[in-house]
Design an enzyme around this catalytic site. Structure first.
Site, mmCIF file in Angstrom:
data_model
loop_
_atom_site.group_PDB
_atom_site.id
_atom_site.type_symbol
_atom_site.label_atom_id
_atom_site.label_comp_id
_atom_site.label_asym_id
_atom_site.label_seq_id
_atom_site.Cartn_x
_atom_site.Cartn_y
_atom_site.Cartn_z
ATOM 1 N N ASN A 236 -9.622 -0.113 -3.943
ATOM 2 C CA ASN A 236 -8.264 -0.004 -3.413
ATOM 3 C C ASN A 236 -7.311 -0.756 -4.340
ATOM 4 O OD1 ASN A 236 -5.840 -0.306 -2.059
ATOM 5 N ND2 ASN A 236 -6.750 -0.815 -0.080
ATOM 6 N N HIS B 136 -3.592 7.378 0.339
ATOM 7 C CA HIS B 136 -3.794 6.040 -0.208
ATOM 8 C C HIS B 136 -5.256 5.660 -0.036
ATOM 9 C CE1 HIS B 136 -3.782 1.772 -0.786
ATOM 10 N NE2 HIS B 136 -3.914 1.513 0.508
ATOM 11 N N CYS C 144 0.804 -1.221 0.000
ATOM 12 C CA CYS C 144 0.000 0.000 0.000
ATOM 13 C C CYS C 144 0.838 1.274 0.000
ATOM 14 C CB CYS C 144 -0.930 0.002 1.207
ATOM 15 S SG CYS C 144 -1.855 -1.539 1.390
#
Length: 332
Positions: A289, A259, A114
């Site tokens: 995501n 993010h 991530c």
């Protein structure tokens, strides 16, 4: 000493749209449940036979190169962030180098999930500051839908993750020009198993077996509560760290690009920092995501939509698997 500046942005997302209503036909979930917990309404999953991590990164990279106003043969180095490479080895950086035809330049792969894109950006920034390279292609790209447990057991993560690629050109400029001010990188490996994928692993007797498949070791595993609890703390800390390192106040931020882990996390950080809606960019509602792809995709979309202007103070921040987290403060 030179400074590095983002001079071009690009992105690619698959054309295949996966709605919450569709997911409710293959697992025990529904639109309200997903939106309440993640904020996601739809996401993109790759089309087998058409999309690969490499093909998506090529499309995003060519867009970024064109927008930077340079030619492909002016790229000196590639830093590629992904946890879902097309091959177990080699990494995707060399595949991108081959496809772009940019000569025998170096290509480095980053596996920080991530936070991978900001880690990659930080690495590229150091190369440019030392004068080693002038134009670096930095990419974040993932195909995660093929690694998701789409049964009822895996629904908490299967509804979140998606596919896509983003890229930026990082170029050397004079020290008095706008550009990256600082990057900040952290990790806390004691929580590695709160968000991880065990297989394939070199530390098992065989990398692929029916037992591993039956046990679900190839599926992503996530402790959503633990991730959320740590994320809201680390996001705030690493953003504040970047501001303090540069003598800036949160009120000076023109755009925060977090993010895209979960809209609840982004909203929590926005409220804690007292930032108005127009100063935070979110696209997780439409794209899900995409792990290492979220920030470069968001930057490209924000630029397209006119939400980023020359000289703006931009803050990038990420938290996720590792646990690893990072931030970058830059002037556009």
């Amino acid at each position: 000493m030179k400074k590095s500046r983002i001079t071009g942005v690009g992105h690619y997302v698959p054309e295949r749209i996966i709605t919450n209503d569709y997911l409710s036909t293959i697992m025990d979930t529904n639109n309200d449940w997903i939106v309440e917990r993640t904020g996601i309404q739809e996401r993109r999953w790759f089309t087998p036979g058409k999309d690969t991590v490499n093909s998506m990164s090529v499309a995003a990279s060519r867009m970024a190169i064109q927008r930077a106003g340079i030619k492909e043969d002016e790229i000196d180095f590639i830093v590629f962030a992904t946890i879902t490479p097309d091959y177990f080895l080699p990494g995707n950086g060399v595949l991108l180098q081959r496809e772009l035809g940019v000569g025998n330049i170096g290509a480095l792969d980053i596996r920080n999930a991530c936070s991978g894109f900001i880690y990659a950006l930080s690495v590229a920034d150091q190369f440019i500051k030392t004068g080693m390279y002038k134009n670096i292609l930095v990419v974040g790209a993932e195909i995660q839908s093929s690694a998701l447990d789409k049964s009822d057991d895996g629904r908490s993560s299967a509804v979140i993750f998606a596919d896509g690629a983003g890229a930026v050109i990082l170029s050397a400029v004079e020290a008095d020009q706008p550009g990256i001010l600082s990057t900040h990188l952290h990790s806390e490996g004691q929580y590695a198993e709160e968000l991880y994928c065990l297989a394939p692993s070199s530390s098992t007797e065989v990398r692929i077996s029916q037992e591993l498949i039956d046990r679900g070791d190839f599926f992503l595993k996530m402790n959503g509560n633990a991730v959320f609890k740590h994320a809201v703390v680390r996001f705030s800390e690493v953003i504040q760290e970047a501001l303090e390192a540069n003598g800036k106040d949160k009120s000076e931020i023109d755009l925060l690009v977090p993010h895209q882990a979960n809209l609840r996390i982004s909203n929590y950080i926005q409220q804690k920092m007292g930032l108005p809606d127009e100063k935070v960019f979110n696209n997780i509602m439409r794209l899900g995501n995409t792990t290492a792809g979220t920030i470069p995709i968001a930057l490209s979309e924000a630029w397209e939509q006119g939400k980023i202007k020359e000289g703006d103070l931009i803050c990038l921040a990420a938290f996720g698997s590792g646990f690893a987290w990072a931030s970058c403060l830059l002037n556009w």
